[in-house]
Design a protein around this motif. Structure first.
Motif, PDB file in Angstrom:
ATOM      1  N   SER A  38     -38.482 -32.908  29.315  1.00 32.64           N
ATOM      2  CA  SER A  38     -39.227 -34.166  29.198  1.00 32.64           C
ATOM      3  C   SER A  38     -39.940 -34.266  27.853  1.00 32.64           C
ATOM      4  O   SER A  38     -39.954 -35.324  27.218  1.00 32.64           O
ATOM      5  CB  SER A  38     -40.252 -34.273  30.341  1.00 32.64           C
ATOM      6  OG  SER A  38     -39.611 -34.222  31.595  1.00 32.64           O
ATOM      7  N   SER A  39     -40.498 -33.147  27.404  1.00 34.55           N
ATOM      8  CA  SER A  39     -41.190 -33.143  26.105  1.00 34.55           C
ATOM      9  C   SER A  39     -40.220 -33.453  24.973  1.00 34.55           C
ATOM     10  O   SER A  39     -40.550 -34.207  24.054  1.00 34.55           O
ATOM     11  CB  SER A  39     -41.837 -31.769  25.872  1.00 34.55           C
ATOM     12  OG  SER A  39     -42.752 -31.452  26.882  1.00 34.55           O
ATOM     13  N   ALA A  40     -39.017 -32.877  25.037  1.00 32.89           N
ATOM     14  CA  ALA A  40     -38.024 -33.115  23.985  1.00 32.89           C
ATOM     15  C   ALA A  40     -37.640 -34.585  23.905  1.00 32.89           C
ATOM     16  O   ALA A  40     -37.517 -35.148  22.813  1.00 32.89           O
ATOM     17  CB  ALA A  40     -36.780 -32.265  24.244  1.00 32.89           C
ATOM     18  N   LEU A  41     -37.474 -35.230  25.052  1.00 35.50           N
ATOM     19  CA  LEU A  41     -37.075 -36.634  25.052  1.00 35.50           C
ATOM     20  C   LEU A  41     -38.205 -37.536  24.554  1.00 35.50           C
ATOM     21  O   LEU A  41     -37.958 -38.505  23.829  1.00 35.50           O
ATOM     22  CB  LEU A  41     -36.648 -37.057  26.458  1.00 35.50           C
ATOM     23  CG  LEU A  41     -35.406 -36.349  27.011  1.00 35.50           C
ATOM     24  CD1 LEU A  41     -35.024 -36.928  28.363  1.00 35.50           C
ATOM     25  CD2 LEU A  41     -34.239 -36.461  26.052  1.00 35.50           C
ATOM     26  N   VAL A  42     -39.430 -37.224  24.945  1.00 33.21           N
ATOM     27  CA  VAL A  42     -40.571 -38.032  24.484  1.00 33.21           C
ATOM     28  C   VAL A  42     -40.725 -37.913  22.969  1.00 33.21           C
ATOM     29  O   VAL A  42     -40.845 -38.923  22.256  1.00 33.21           O
ATOM     30  CB  VAL A  42     -41.872 -37.590  25.191  1.00 33.21           C
ATOM     31  CG1 VAL A  42     -43.081 -38.264  24.544  1.00 33.21           C
ATOM     32  CG2 VAL A  42     -41.810 -37.938  26.669  1.00 33.21           C
ATOM     33  N   ILE A  43     -40.713 -36.692  22.463  1.00 35.85           N
ATOM     34  CA  ILE A  43     -40.876 -36.472  21.027  1.00 35.85           C
ATOM     35  C   ILE A  43     -39.694 -37.050  20.261  1.00 35.85           C
ATOM     36  O   ILE A  43     -39.857 -37.658  19.196  1.00 35.85           O
ATOM     37  CB  ILE A  43     -41.051 -34.974  20.724  1.00 35.85           C
ATOM     38  CG1 ILE A  43     -42.360 -34.475  21.325  1.00 35.85           C
ATOM     39  CG2 ILE A  43     -41.027 -34.715  19.220  1.00 35.85           C
ATOM     40  CD1 ILE A  43     -42.578 -32.988  21.201  1.00 35.85           C
ATOM     41  N   GLY A  44     -38.474 -36.884  20.784  1.00 36.37           N
ATOM     42  CA  GLY A  44     -37.305 -37.458  20.129  1.00 36.37           C
ATOM     43  C   GLY A  44     -37.375 -38.967  20.032  1.00 36.37           C
ATOM     44  O   GLY A  44     -37.019 -39.553  19.005  1.00 36.37           O
ATOM     45  N   PHE A 178     -43.807 -26.583  23.326  1.00 31.03           N
ATOM     46  CA  PHE A 178     -42.604 -27.161  22.742  1.00 31.03           C
ATOM     47  C   PHE A 178     -42.715 -27.256  21.224  1.00 31.03           C
ATOM     48  O   PHE A 178     -41.763 -26.975  20.493  1.00 31.03           O
ATOM     49  CB  PHE A 178     -42.370 -28.551  23.334  1.00 31.03           C
ATOM     50  CG  PHE A 178     -41.107 -29.214  22.847  1.00 31.03           C
ATOM     51  CD1 PHE A 178     -39.886 -28.938  23.439  1.00 31.03           C
ATOM     52  CD2 PHE A 178     -41.137 -30.104  21.789  1.00 31.03           C
ATOM     53  CE1 PHE A 178     -38.722 -29.532  22.983  1.00 31.03           C
ATOM     54  CE2 PHE A 178     -39.983 -30.699  21.327  1.00 31.03           C
ATOM     55  CZ  PHE A 178     -38.768 -30.416  21.935  1.00 31.03           C
ATOM     56  N   LEU A 179     -43.886 -27.673  20.738  1.00 27.24           N
ATOM     57  CA  LEU A 179     -44.058 -27.912  19.308  1.00 27.24           C
ATOM     58  C   LEU A 179     -44.132 -26.624  18.498  1.00 27.24           C
ATOM     59  O   LEU A 179     -43.864 -26.633  17.299  1.00 27.24           O
ATOM     60  CB  LEU A 179     -45.323 -28.741  19.066  1.00 27.24           C
ATOM     61  CG  LEU A 179     -45.256 -30.197  19.536  1.00 27.24           C
ATOM     62  CD1 LEU A 179     -46.602 -30.873  19.350  1.00 27.24           C
ATOM     63  CD2 LEU A 179     -44.181 -30.964  18.769  1.00 27.24           C
ATOM     64  N   LYS A 180     -44.483 -25.514  19.143  1.00 22.54           N
ATOM     65  CA  LYS A 180     -44.620 -24.263  18.401  1.00 22.54           C
ATOM     66  C   LYS A 180     -43.332 -23.917  17.677  1.00 22.54           C
ATOM     67  O   LYS A 180     -43.317 -23.660  16.467  1.00 22.54           O
ATOM     68  CB  LYS A 180     -45.016 -23.137  19.357  1.00 22.54           C
ATOM     69  CG  LYS A 180     -45.201 -21.793  18.659  1.00 22.54           C
ATOM     70  CD  LYS A 180     -45.595 -20.720  19.657  1.00 22.54           C
ATOM     71  CE  LYS A 180     -45.767 -19.383  18.963  1.00 22.54           C
ATOM     72  NZ  LYS A 180     -46.147 -18.300  19.929  1.00 22.54           N
ATOM     73  N   ASN A 181     -42.220 -23.897  18.412  1.00 20.04           N
ATOM     74  CA  ASN A 181     -40.927 -23.619  17.796  1.00 20.04           C
ATOM     75  C   ASN A 181     -40.307 -24.867  17.187  1.00 20.04           C
ATOM     76  O   ASN A 181     -39.543 -24.781  16.216  1.00 20.04           O
ATOM     77  CB  ASN A 181     -39.962 -23.029  18.830  1.00 20.04           C
ATOM     78  CG  ASN A 181     -40.358 -21.633  19.267  1.00 20.04           C
ATOM     79  OD1 ASN A 181     -40.898 -20.872  18.473  1.00 20.04           O
ATOM     80  ND2 ASN A 181     -40.116 -21.312  20.521  1.00 20.04           N
ATOM     81  N   GLY A 182     -40.646 -26.030  17.753  1.00 25.85           N
ATOM     82  CA  GLY A 182     -40.090 -27.280  17.233  1.00 25.85           C
ATOM     83  C   GLY A 182     -40.507 -27.547  15.800  1.00 25.85           C
ATOM     84  O   GLY A 182     -39.709 -28.014  14.986  1.00 25.85           O
ATOM     85  N   LEU A 183     -41.755 -27.243  15.464  1.00 25.78           N
ATOM     86  CA  LEU A 183     -42.231 -27.472  14.099  1.00 25.78           C
ATOM     87  C   LEU A 183     -41.532 -26.542  13.115  1.00 25.78           C
ATOM     88  O   LEU A 183     -41.235 -26.939  11.979  1.00 25.78           O
ATOM     89  CB  LEU A 183     -43.746 -27.288  14.035  1.00 25.78           C
ATOM     90  CG  LEU A 183     -44.584 -28.401  14.679  1.00 25.78           C
ATOM     91  CD1 LEU A 183     -46.058 -28.056  14.662  1.00 25.78           C
ATOM     92  CD2 LEU A 183     -44.332 -29.735  13.980  1.00 25.78           C
ATOM     93  N   LEU A 184     -41.283 -25.310  13.543  1.00 24.68           N
ATOM     94  CA  LEU A 184     -40.564 -24.377  12.669  1.00 24.68           C
ATOM     95  C   LEU A 184     -39.159 -24.890  12.379  1.00 24.68           C
ATOM     96  O   LEU A 184     -38.686 -24.863  11.232  1.00 24.68           O
ATOM     97  CB  LEU A 184     -40.491 -23.000  13.318  1.00 24.68           C
ATOM     98  CG  LEU A 184     -41.811 -22.224  13.392  1.00 24.68           C
ATOM     99  CD1 LEU A 184     -41.647 -20.965  14.236  1.00 24.68           C
ATOM    100  CD2 LEU A 184     -42.307 -21.852  11.993  1.00 24.68           C
ATOM    101  N   LEU A 185     -38.480 -25.373  13.418  1.00 20.28           N
ATOM    102  CA  LEU A 185     -37.135 -25.904  13.222  1.00 20.28           C
ATOM    103  C   LEU A 185     -37.164 -27.177  12.398  1.00 20.28           C
ATOM    104  O   LEU A 185     -36.244 -27.448  11.624  1.00 20.28           O
ATOM    105  CB  LEU A 185     -36.473 -26.160  14.574  1.00 20.28           C
ATOM    106  CG  LEU A 185     -36.133 -24.910  15.390  1.00 20.28           C
ATOM    107  CD1 LEU A 185     -35.540 -25.291  16.737  1.00 20.28           C
ATOM    108  CD2 LEU A 185     -35.170 -24.010  14.633  1.00 20.28           C
TER     109      LEU A 185
END
Length: 385
Positions: A38-44, A178-185
């Protein structure tokens, strides 16, 4: 990883009844709630909308930065194409997020089928809009946007049958994790994108002929190299499972096998491109100047295929080992060196210099991936024992 794995109970064979079978079937058919999905879809969705607005209102300055000046004949069609294509940004980011979710399920078939349907629709709609409806470059952009939304709708339909995407509350989305690794990527993606974008910008500054030839070579270069991404995805899923169980023997064997297959694929692609691209280039253009520059770029496109394949496979290996920090920081360092090479070699050797710099860029990416495993650093520290 635990959120993405279905739960099972150890039950003796003698306790199985028709009722228990029915309960298990109901459990299997029940949709799961996964906060990261759900977090991935909202942020996307949010990032896609922001990207669309940014590209629409900044199209002209961006193109000027790319080397397309106000008096260039490329400006108007490029601006029109970029503006229309930007409408598909939310669909692109959503589809990428959902493909990542399906990879977490070890389901690579659903993204494949959705992408094939979307790309097939693009192939059909392109000539229809461009030639039949005489929409030109606008038709090409609209066809692409439609195909992207079709891919997203197919993936969303399939995902909703497996996952409950509506969280009980905003707090349940767990954006922090979610954002911890998402920001690195995200940092890594920005570094990669900037290098390729800068190369295109430098090619455009050498004129329309150089830009046209560069785009033909670049798209073939990326399309063939990304074939190795399939190996990277498979390796990533298997490695993530192996590391989660601390099965280091399987991790090593998986990494070795996907690297071997990646190298073999790269060598085959090199042979195919060297022999076929010289003739196939006429499918893209009949302009003599563009064809000449394409012939200059073909050796670089072909020879770098093994390097490119290994670079993509190493990316998958690093992701499978959850080595996101190293992937991000090493890519930033590679980008800095590559940017210097691009600017220096482009001004000195022009079109050839750009491709030399891109070869250096992919070589450095491959070396960074090899260094992590070869030196037994980070999650690969067990290799030193």
């Amino acid at each position: 990883m635990e959120e993405l794995l279905p739960q099972s109970d150890s039950t003796s064979k003698s306790s199985f009844t028709d009722t228990s079978f029915g309960k298990m079937a109901d459990l299997d058919n029940k949709r799961r709630y996964i906060p990261s999905a759900s977090s991935a879809l909202v942020i996307g969705s949010i990032l896609g909308i922001l990207q669309t607005l940014f590209l629409i209102f900044s199209a002209k300055p961006i193109l000027n930065y790319m080397g397309v000046k106000s008096d260039s004949p490329m400006l108007m069609p490029a601006q029109k194409y970029l503006t229309l294509r930007s409408l598909g940004a939310p669909a692109v980011l959503l589809s990428l997020a959902m493909q990542g979710i399906f990879r977490g399920f070890k389901d690579t078939k659903t993204p494949l089928y959705a992408t094939v349907v979307g790309d097939a629709s693009n192939i059909i709609l392109d000539p229809l809009f461009i030639f039949v409806f005489r929409m030109g470059i606008s038709g090409a952009a609209i066809a692409h946007v439609i195909s992207q939304y079709l891919i997203s709708l197919i993936l969303l339909w399939r995902l909703m049958s497996q996952v409950d995407l509506l969280p009980p509350s905003i707090k349940d989305l767990k954006f922090e994790r979610f954002l911890k690794n998402g920001l690195l990527l995200l940092v890594r993606v920005i570094a990669v994108t900037f290098c390729v974008t800068l190369a295109a910008s430098l090619a455009a500054r050498h004129g329309a002929t150089s830009m046209a030839a560069f785009q033909v070579c670049l798209q073939i270069w990326l399309a063939t190299s990304l074939l190795a991404d399939g190996l990277a995805v498979a390796g990533q899923a298997i490695l993530a499972s192996a590391f989660a169980r601390a099965d280091y023997e399987k991790a090593v064997s998986t990494a070795s096998r996907v690297l071997q297959l990646g190298l073999a694929m790269g060598l085959v692609l090199s042979v195919v491109l060297v022999t076929g691209l010289q003739f196939a280039s006429r499918l893209f253009t009949e302009d003599a100047g563009v064809l000449h520059l394409i012939s200059v770029g073909i050796p670089f496109v072909a020879v770098t295929q093994p390097i490119n394949a290994l670079a993509f496979v190493f990316d998958g290996i690093n992701y499978g080992a959850s080595d996101f920090a190293y992937s991000a920081y090493s890519m930033v360092l590679v980008a800095v060196v590559s940017i210097v090479c691009l600017c220096a070699l482009s001004s000195t050797y022009g079109f050839i210099g750009i491709w030399i710099a891109l070869t250096i860029y992919m070589t450095l990416r491959t070396f960074a991936g090899f260094l992590r495993i070869g030196a037994g650093m980070g999650p690969w520290g067990f290799l030193n024992n």
